[in-house]
Design a protein around this motif. Structure first.
Motif, mmCIF file in Angstrom:
data_model
loop_
_atom_site.group_PDB
_atom_site.id
_atom_site.type_symbol
_atom_site.label_atom_id
_atom_site.label_comp_id
_atom_site.label_asym_id
_atom_site.label_seq_id
_atom_site.Cartn_x
_atom_site.Cartn_y
_atom_site.Cartn_z
ATOM 1 N N LYS A 95 41.223 37.052 45.146
ATOM 2 C CA LYS A 95 41.916 35.395 44.966
ATOM 3 C C LYS A 95 40.611 34.192 44.658
ATOM 4 C CE LYS A 95 43.250 32.382 48.398
ATOM 5 N NZ LYS A 95 42.505 32.087 49.161
ATOM 6 N N THR B 161 45.525 30.043 35.915
ATOM 7 C CA THR B 161 46.371 29.854 37.018
ATOM 8 C C THR B 161 46.803 31.379 37.046
ATOM 9 O OG1 THR B 161 48.412 31.120 35.434
ATOM 10 C CG2 THR B 161 48.485 28.662 36.112
ATOM 11 N N GLN B 162 46.926 31.850 38.503
ATOM 12 C CA GLN B 162 47.121 33.260 38.957
ATOM 13 C C GLN B 162 48.030 33.805 39.426
ATOM 14 O OE1 GLN B 162 44.042 33.277 42.842
ATOM 15 N NE2 GLN B 162 44.256 35.560 42.386
ATOM 16 N N GLU B 163 48.493 35.049 39.968
ATOM 17 C CA GLU B 163 49.944 35.399 39.583
ATOM 18 C C GLU B 163 49.798 35.586 40.809
ATOM 19 O OE1 GLU B 163 46.728 38.417 40.018
ATOM 20 O OE2 GLU B 163 47.627 37.361 38.594
ATOM 21 N N GLU B 164 51.225 35.605 41.950
ATOM 22 C CA GLU B 164 51.394 35.298 43.033
ATOM 23 C C GLU B 164 51.464 36.526 43.981
ATOM 24 O OE1 GLU B 164 54.996 35.542 46.259
ATOM 25 O OE2 GLU B 164 55.217 34.241 44.115
ATOM 26 N N LEU B 165 50.575 36.534 45.036
ATOM 27 C CA LEU B 165 49.899 38.181 45.532
ATOM 28 C C LEU B 165 50.312 37.905 47.180
ATOM 29 C CD1 LEU B 165 46.861 36.990 47.167
ATOM 30 C CD2 LEU B 165 46.165 37.097 44.599
#
Length: 66
Positions: free
Chosen positions: A37, A3-7
């Motif tokens: 991203k 996953t990737q954190e919200e940005l």
């Protein structure tokens, strides 16, 4: 699971067209804050594989409609 954190991504564009709607020019920018991203993230047996997206992009587009 990868996953990737919200940005926050900021993309902008400004377009000009002449009165005859033939000529146009646009100035644009994508990912103006130059955030890292990922377009794809996969969890595999030995870890995670990430595919980075484009960095900050700024450009000028000129054109003519026939």
């Amino acid at each position: 699971m990868a996953t990737q954190e919200e940005l926050l991504l900021i993309n902008v564009s400004l377009k000009w067209q002449d009165n005859s709607n033939n000529w146009y020019a646009s100035v644009w920018g994508r990912n103006l804050l130059d955030k890292l991203k990922y377009t794809n993230a996969n969890a595999i047996k030995f870890g995670n594989v990430f595919s980075p997206d484009e960095p900050r992009m700024i450009g000028l587009t000129l054109g003519y409609h026939f």
